[in-house]
Design a protein around this motif. Structure first.
Motif, PDB file in Angstrom:
ATOM      1  N   PRO A  27       0.664  -1.187  -0.010  1.00 38.14           N
ATOM      2  CA  PRO A  27      -0.006   0.060  -0.135  1.00 38.14           C
ATOM      3  C   PRO A  27       0.709   1.154   0.067  1.00 38.14           C
ATOM      4  CG  PRO A  27       0.009  -0.829   1.999  1.00 38.14           C
ATOM      5  CD  PRO A  27       0.569  -1.903   1.294  1.00 38.14           C
ATOM      6  N   SER A  28       1.980   1.340   0.616  1.00 38.72           N
ATOM      7  CA  SER A  28       2.892   2.547   0.616  1.00 38.72           C
ATOM      8  C   SER A  28       3.283   2.944  -0.783  1.00 38.72           C
ATOM      9  CB  SER A  28       3.882   2.229   1.631  1.00 38.72           C
ATOM     10  OG  SER A  28       4.778   1.395   0.866  1.00 38.72           O
ATOM     11  N   ARG A  29       3.445   1.903  -1.712  1.00 42.92           N
ATOM     12  CA  ARG A  29       3.675   2.035  -3.103  1.00 42.92           C
ATOM     13  C   ARG A  29       2.460   3.087  -3.796  1.00 42.92           C
ATOM     14  NH1 ARG A  29       5.587  -2.782  -6.395  1.00 42.92           N
ATOM     15  NH2 ARG A  29       5.744  -1.017  -7.783  1.00 42.92           N
ATOM     16  N   MET A  30       1.173   2.747  -3.267  1.00 42.40           N
ATOM     17  CA  MET A  30       0.071   3.398  -4.151  1.00 42.40           C
ATOM     18  C   MET A  30      -0.038   4.930  -3.580  1.00 42.40           C
ATOM     19  SD  MET A  30      -0.316   1.313  -6.178  1.00 42.40           S
ATOM     20  CE  MET A  30      -2.107   1.766  -6.892  1.00 42.40           C
ATOM     21  N   THR A  31       0.447   5.268  -2.388  1.00 44.74           N
ATOM     22  CA  THR A  31       0.210   6.409  -1.827  1.00 44.74           C
ATOM     23  C   THR A  31       0.212   7.785  -2.874  1.00 44.74           C
ATOM     24  OG1 THR A  31       2.237   6.863  -0.941  1.00 44.74           O
ATOM     25  CG2 THR A  31       0.606   5.860   0.539  1.00 44.74           C
ATOM     26  N   LYS A  32       1.342   7.530  -3.570  1.00 41.60           N
ATOM     27  CA  LYS A  32       1.683   8.808  -4.809  1.00 41.60           C
ATOM     28  C   LYS A  32       0.520   8.380  -5.752  1.00 41.60           C
ATOM     29  CE  LYS A  32       4.897  11.001  -7.610  1.00 41.60           C
ATOM     30  NZ  LYS A  32       6.139  10.908  -8.314  1.00 41.60           N
ATOM     31  N   ASN A  33       0.344   7.357  -6.062  1.00 42.54           N
ATOM     32  CA  ASN A  33      -0.629   7.158  -7.067  1.00 42.54           C
ATOM     33  C   ASN A  33      -1.997   7.561  -6.911  1.00 42.54           C
ATOM     34  OD1 ASN A  33       1.354   5.714  -8.777  1.00 42.54           O
ATOM     35  ND2 ASN A  33       0.534   3.811  -8.327  1.00 42.54           N
ATOM     36  N   PHE A  34      -2.564   7.406  -5.690  1.00 38.72           N
ATOM     37  CA  PHE A  34      -3.666   7.799  -5.220  1.00 38.72           C
ATOM     38  C   PHE A  34      -3.879   9.217  -4.540  1.00 38.72           C
ATOM     39  CE2 PHE A  34      -4.392   3.160  -4.538  1.00 38.72           C
ATOM     40  CZ  PHE A  34      -5.032   2.846  -5.774  1.00 38.72           C
ATOM     41  N   ALA A  35      -2.640   9.728  -4.576  1.00 38.52           N
ATOM     42  CA  ALA A  35      -2.478  11.443  -3.890  1.00 38.52           C
ATOM     43  C   ALA A  35      -2.860  11.205  -2.538  1.00 38.52           C
ATOM     44  CB  ALA A  35      -2.947  12.234  -4.593  1.00 38.52           C
ATOM     45  N   LEU A  36      -2.608  10.168  -1.528  1.00 36.42           N
ATOM     46  CA  LEU A  36      -3.010  10.082  -0.431  1.00 36.42           C
ATOM     47  C   LEU A  36      -1.755   9.995   0.446  1.00 36.42           C
ATOM     48  CD1 LEU A  36      -5.485   6.781  -0.508  1.00 36.42           C
ATOM     49  CD2 LEU A  36      -6.161   9.342  -0.208  1.00 36.42           C
ATOM     50  N   GLU A  37      -2.166  10.369   1.975  1.00 37.98           N
ATOM     51  CA  GLU A  37      -1.332  10.552   2.829  1.00 37.98           C
ATOM     52  C   GLU A  37      -1.767   9.855   3.968  1.00 37.98           C
ATOM     53  OE1 GLU A  37       0.757  14.168   3.730  1.00 37.98           O
ATOM     54  OE2 GLU A  37       0.340  14.941   1.944  1.00 37.98           O
ATOM     55  N   PRO A  38      -1.534   8.277   3.895  1.00 38.10           N
ATOM     56  CA  PRO A  38      -2.223   7.357   5.252  1.00 38.10           C
ATOM     57  C   PRO A  38      -1.407   7.816   6.558  1.00 38.10           C
ATOM     58  CG  PRO A  38      -0.654   6.150   4.015  1.00 38.10           C
ATOM     59  CD  PRO A  38      -0.635   7.622   3.109  1.00 38.10           C
ATOM     60  N   ILE A  39      -2.455   7.837   7.329  1.00 39.85           N
ATOM     61  CA  ILE A  39      -1.916   8.088   8.957  1.00 39.85           C
ATOM     62  C   ILE A  39      -1.735   6.836   9.508  1.00 39.85           C
ATOM     63  CG2 ILE A  39      -2.480   9.165  11.159  1.00 39.85           C
ATOM     64  CD1 ILE A  39      -4.445  11.201   9.624  1.00 39.85           C
ATOM     65  N   GLY A  40      -0.362   6.387   9.537  1.00 41.83           N
ATOM     66  CA  GLY A  40      -0.143   5.287  10.213  1.00 41.83           C
ATOM     67  C   GLY A  40      -0.538   3.849   9.756  1.00 41.83           C
ATOM     68  N   VAL A  41      -0.543   3.066  10.553  1.00 43.10           N
ATOM     69  CA  VAL A  41      -0.760   1.520  10.091  1.00 43.10           C
ATOM     70  C   VAL A  41      -2.588   1.518   9.799  1.00 43.10           C
ATOM     71  CG1 VAL A  41      -1.192  -0.723  11.038  1.00 43.10           C
ATOM     72  CG2 VAL A  41       0.809   0.516  11.511  1.00 43.10           C
ATOM     73  N   ALA A  42      -3.379   2.564  10.436  1.00 46.58           N
ATOM     74  CA  ALA A  42      -4.735   2.557  10.108  1.00 46.58           C
ATOM     75  C   ALA A  42      -4.955   2.981   8.697  1.00 46.58           C
ATOM     76  CB  ALA A  42      -5.661   3.178  11.126  1.00 46.58           C
ATOM     77  N   GLY A  43      -4.110   3.763   8.269  1.00 47.92           N
ATOM     78  CA  GLY A  43      -4.146   4.546   6.958  1.00 47.92           C
ATOM     79  C   GLY A  43      -3.865   3.503   5.910  1.00 47.92           C
ATOM     80  N   LEU A  44      -2.774   2.813   6.096  1.00 44.01           N
ATOM     81  CA  LEU A  44      -2.269   1.745   5.085  1.00 44.01           C
ATOM     82  C   LEU A  44      -3.366   0.460   5.170  1.00 44.01           C
ATOM     83  CD1 LEU A  44       1.504   1.373   6.169  1.00 44.01           C
ATOM     84  CD2 LEU A  44       0.656   2.572   4.022  1.00 44.01           C
ATOM     85  N   SER A  45      -3.873   0.281   6.236  1.00 43.14           N
ATOM     86  CA  SER A  45      -4.910  -0.718   6.253  1.00 43.14           C
ATOM     87  C   SER A  45      -6.164  -0.246   5.406  1.00 43.14           C
ATOM     88  CB  SER A  45      -5.435  -0.872   7.699  1.00 43.14           C
ATOM     89  OG  SER A  45      -6.487  -1.571   7.939  1.00 43.14           O
ATOM     90  N   THR A  46      -6.550   0.863   5.303  1.00 39.39           N
ATOM     91  CA  THR A  46      -7.619   1.435   4.601  1.00 39.39           C
ATOM     92  C   THR A  46      -7.389   1.320   3.305  1.00 39.39           C
ATOM     93  OG1 THR A  46      -8.377   2.939   6.181  1.00 39.39           O
ATOM     94  CG2 THR A  46      -8.934   3.404   3.986  1.00 39.39           C
ATOM     95  N   ILE A  47      -6.124   1.686   2.693  1.00 44.52           N
ATOM     96  CA  ILE A  47      -5.504   1.466   1.366  1.00 44.52           C
ATOM     97  C   ILE A  47      -5.805  -0.133   0.881  1.00 44.52           C
ATOM     98  CG2 ILE A  47      -3.794   1.443  -0.355  1.00 44.52           C
ATOM     99  CD1 ILE A  47      -2.825   4.020   1.313  1.00 44.52           C
ATOM    100  N   ARG A  48      -5.455  -0.873   1.902  1.00 46.31           N
ATOM    101  CA  ARG A  48      -5.431  -2.417   1.633  1.00 46.31           C
ATOM    102  C   ARG A  48      -6.820  -2.693   1.523  1.00 46.31           C
ATOM    103  NH1 ARG A  48      -0.366  -5.023   3.058  1.00 46.31           N
ATOM    104  NH2 ARG A  48       0.853  -3.896   4.555  1.00 46.31           N
ATOM    105  N   SER A  49      -7.427  -2.339   2.399  1.00 48.30           N
ATOM    106  CA  SER A  49      -8.736  -2.909   2.587  1.00 48.30           C
ATOM    107  C   SER A  49     -10.084  -2.388   1.444  1.00 48.30           C
ATOM    108  CB  SER A  49      -9.622  -2.847   3.967  1.00 48.30           C
ATOM    109  OG  SER A  49      -9.468  -1.659   4.286  1.00 48.30           O
TER     110      SER A  49
END
Length: 123
Positions: A27-49
Motif C-alpha cells: 500500500p505504501s507504493r500506492m500513496t503517490k498514485n492515489f495522492a493519499l497520505e495515510p496516517i499510520g497503520v490504520a491508513g495503510l490498512s484502509t488502502i489495503r482494504s
C-alpha cells in the motif's frame, strides 16, 4: 470478434488486478498514485482494504462473468467504476479543477466503455 471481446474484458481485468494487488500487498507504493497520505497503520490498512478490496472484488466479478458467460458482472463493475468517476466529477466541481484528476477519470471512463461494450457485444 472474439479477440475484441477478450481484450474488452481482459484489459480492464489486468489493470484492476495490478492496482488491487499492489494496493493490498504494497500500500505504501500506492500513496503517490492515489495522492493519499495515510496516517499510520490504520491508513495503510484502509488502502489495503477499501481500495485494494474494491479493485480485487471487481477482478473477481470480471473473471466470474467471463468464465460463466454471465456478462452481467461486467455491468456491476462498470457501475462501481461509474460511481468512482462521478466522485471525481463531484470533486472537480466542489474542490476546483485540478489537472491531475483528469487522467484517472479518462481511464475510468475508458474501462466503463470497454466493459459495457463487452456486455452489449455490438460486433
Amino acid at each position: 470478434m472474439e479477440l475484441a471481446y477478450q481484450i474488452m474484458v481482459g484489459a480492464p481485468t489486468l489493470m484492476l488486478l495490478g492496482l488491487g494487488t499492489v494496493s493490498m500487498f504494497a500500500p505504501s507504493r500506492m500513496t503517490k498514485n492515489f495522492a493519499l497520505e495515510p496516517i499510520g497503520v490504520a491508513g495503510l490498512s484502509t488502502i489495503r482494504s477499501v481500495i485494494g478490496g474494491l479493485f480485487l472484488a471487481s477482478v473477481a466479478l470480471l473473471i466470474t462473468g467471463f468464465l460463466t458467460a454471465q456478462p452481467q458482472a461486467y455491468v456491476a463493475v462498470a457501475i462501481l467504476l461509474g460511481v468512482v468517476a462521478v466522485g471525481r466529477v463531484v470533486g472537480l466541481m466542489a474542490d476546483g479543477f485540478v489537472k491531475e484528476v483528469i487522467p484517472p477519470l479518462i481511464v475510468e471512463l475508458v474501462l466503463i466503455a470497454a466493459l459495457l461494450g463487452a456486455f452489449f457485444r455490438p460486433f
